[in-house]
Design a protein around this motif. Structure first.
Motif, PDB file in Angstrom:
ATOM      1  N   UNK A  53       0.806  -1.231   0.000  1.00 34.89           N
ATOM      2  CA  UNK A  53       0.000   0.000   0.000  1.00 34.89           C
ATOM      3  C   UNK A  53       0.840   1.281   0.000  1.00 34.89           C
ATOM      4  N   UNK A  54       2.131   1.157   0.148  1.00 38.32           N
ATOM      5  CA  UNK A  54       2.970   2.363   0.315  1.00 38.32           C
ATOM      6  C   UNK A  54       2.995   3.179  -0.982  1.00 38.32           C
ATOM      7  N   UNK A  55       2.966   4.492  -0.828  1.00 36.68           N
ATOM      8  CA  UNK A  55       2.940   5.388  -2.001  1.00 36.68           C
ATOM      9  C   UNK A  55       4.368   5.599  -2.502  1.00 36.68           C
ATOM     10  N   UNK A  56       4.833   4.667  -3.327  1.00 39.29           N
ATOM     11  CA  UNK A  56       6.233   4.722  -3.750  1.00 39.29           C
ATOM     12  C   UNK A  56       6.482   5.788  -4.813  1.00 39.29           C
ATOM     13  N   UNK A  57       5.428   6.343  -5.380  1.00 41.43           N
ATOM     14  CA  UNK A  57       5.597   7.437  -6.360  1.00 41.43           C
ATOM     15  C   UNK A  57       5.918   8.763  -5.674  1.00 41.43           C
ATOM     16  N   UNK A  58       5.677   8.811  -4.373  1.00 40.58           N
ATOM     17  CA  UNK A  58       5.911  10.057  -3.607  1.00 40.58           C
ATOM     18  C   UNK A  58       7.241   9.983  -2.879  1.00 40.58           C
ATOM     19  N   UNK A  59       7.822  11.151  -2.621  1.00 38.91           N
ATOM     20  CA  UNK A  59       8.993  11.189  -1.742  1.00 38.91           C
ATOM     21  C   UNK A  59       8.580  10.730  -0.339  1.00 38.91           C
TER      22      UNK A  59
END
Ligand code: PLP
Length: 356
Positions: A53-59
């Motif tokens: 679920x982690x937002x890997x597109x974000x810093x």
């Protein structure tokens, strides 16, 4: 323009031997002070879902306030103290050396963790090592005299010390903290296995920093180091921290694991019990002197340490030879406490090697 591109590298960097990790595939790996136990399947599955679920597109989250809050609670950081986080504690040592080494440089007691000297060199600051006594205790007179003479910007003390495994006398450490003209970095990498800590004493000493890592507790793969200290110093150190140095996956996994810290502390408890058994077994082997340890490894001395190291390797057991690294470590070897099976494999290979 230099003749060869590598001539552009600073001479003191070219003179270094980089930190290398020996090949260990298929071996009983007892060289790096890792926790030998994996996490329970249910917990691994939960971590998998969180990573999914982690937002890997974000810093990554910066300033990682939630993670810091969890760390303060679990590590019992005293009220009012602040944290700066590192990509492993190695990165925190680098930050402290860069920010505070200055002209006075970095001073440590030796033998100790080899990276202190190396990181001081990377940071372009000088390094002074002060020998311990033959029994690996602090030579307080010699250390205080060196502090007075060198006026170091940073003094680093490892508590307990690597590779000797002992905790120094706390009263003597306090004298060093009081005498130091700059920062004292107390490296508590092995805290999970130790009988004392300076964390609760932190408020009394404005120049003291207490460093911890999740590596030895069982999370070496996520690279998370924690430095606790007074807000004024931590704020300055934060200025040399690279943005987003704690990646999203590390933050997600660390936060979840801090909710289940008992799993790791129970594993540390098992390792401590195994340490006592291993120490006793080593002491029963003729020709071996094993030193007491407050960490998850044991330093021992035996004649022909290099031959013993090679013999263990041939029998599939990888430990660490310290022979030749410091005059106090002649014929010394260091073994990480593993699982009961790993320790038995080590002891059997050691007995065979000594008998060969
Ligand atoms: C005394 C000491 N400090 C720091 C470290 C580095 O730990 P980390 O994995 O947090 O970079 C080690 C690793 O062996 C160590 O022995």
């Amino acid at each position: 323009m230099p003749k060869k591109p590598e001539d552009a590298i600073r001479p003191e960097i070219r003179a270094l031997n980089g930190y290398t990790v020996p090949h260990s595939d298929g071996m009983v790996k007892l060289d790096a002070m890792e926790n030998p136990y994996v996490l329970p399947a249910e917990l691994r599955a939960r971590l998998g879902r969180l990573v999914e679920q982690a937002a890997l597109n974000r810093y990554p989250d910066l300033p990682a306030a939630a993670l810091k809050g969890d760390l303060k609670r679990v590590l019992q950081v005293p009220d009012g103290m602040e944290l700066v986080l590192g990509n492993g504690s190695d990165e925190l040592i680098q930050m402290v050396c860069m920010a505070a080494g200055g002209q006075g440089g970095v001073l440590s007691v030796e033998p100790t963790f080899v990276m202190f000297r190396m990181i001081a060199t990377f940071a372009g600051t000088r390094y002074v090592g002060v020998d311990l006594r033959d029994d690996f205790s602090l030579d307080i007179e010699r250390t205080l005299a060196a502090i007075e003479r060198e006026r170091p910007g940073v003094v680093i003390i490892t508590y307990p010390n690597n590779p000797t495994g002992n905790l120094f006398d706390a009263g003597l450490v306090e004298r060093i903290v009081e005498a130091a003209p700059g920062i004292v970095l107390l490296d508590e990498a092995y805290h999970a296995f130790a009988s004392d800590s300076f964390m609760s004493r932190l408020p009394r000493h404005p120049n003291l920093l207490v460093m911890r890592t999740l590596s030895k507790l069982g999370l070496a793969g996520i690279r998370l180091g924690v430095l606790a200290g007074h807000a004024a110093v931590i704020q300055e150190l934060g200025k040399v921290r690279l943005p987003y140095n704690i990646n999203t996956l590390t933050q997600v996994v660390a936060r979840e694991m801090l909710q289940h810290i008992n799993v790791l502390t129970e594993q540390a408890g098992t390792i401590k019990l195994e340490r006592s058994r291993l120490l006793e077994a080593l002491r029963g082997i003729p020709g071996v002197t094993a030193y007491p340890s407050d960490a998850n490894f044991i330093l021992f001395r035996t004649s022909q340490a290099e031959r013993v190291f090679d013999g263990l390797k041939q029998r599939g057991v990888l430990i660490r030879s310290l022979h030749g690294s410091h005059r106090l470590l002649a014929d010394c070897l260091r073994v990480t406490v593993g699982t009961p099976d790993e320790n038995a494999a080590f002891l059997s290979a050691l007995k065979q090697t000594l008998a060969a």
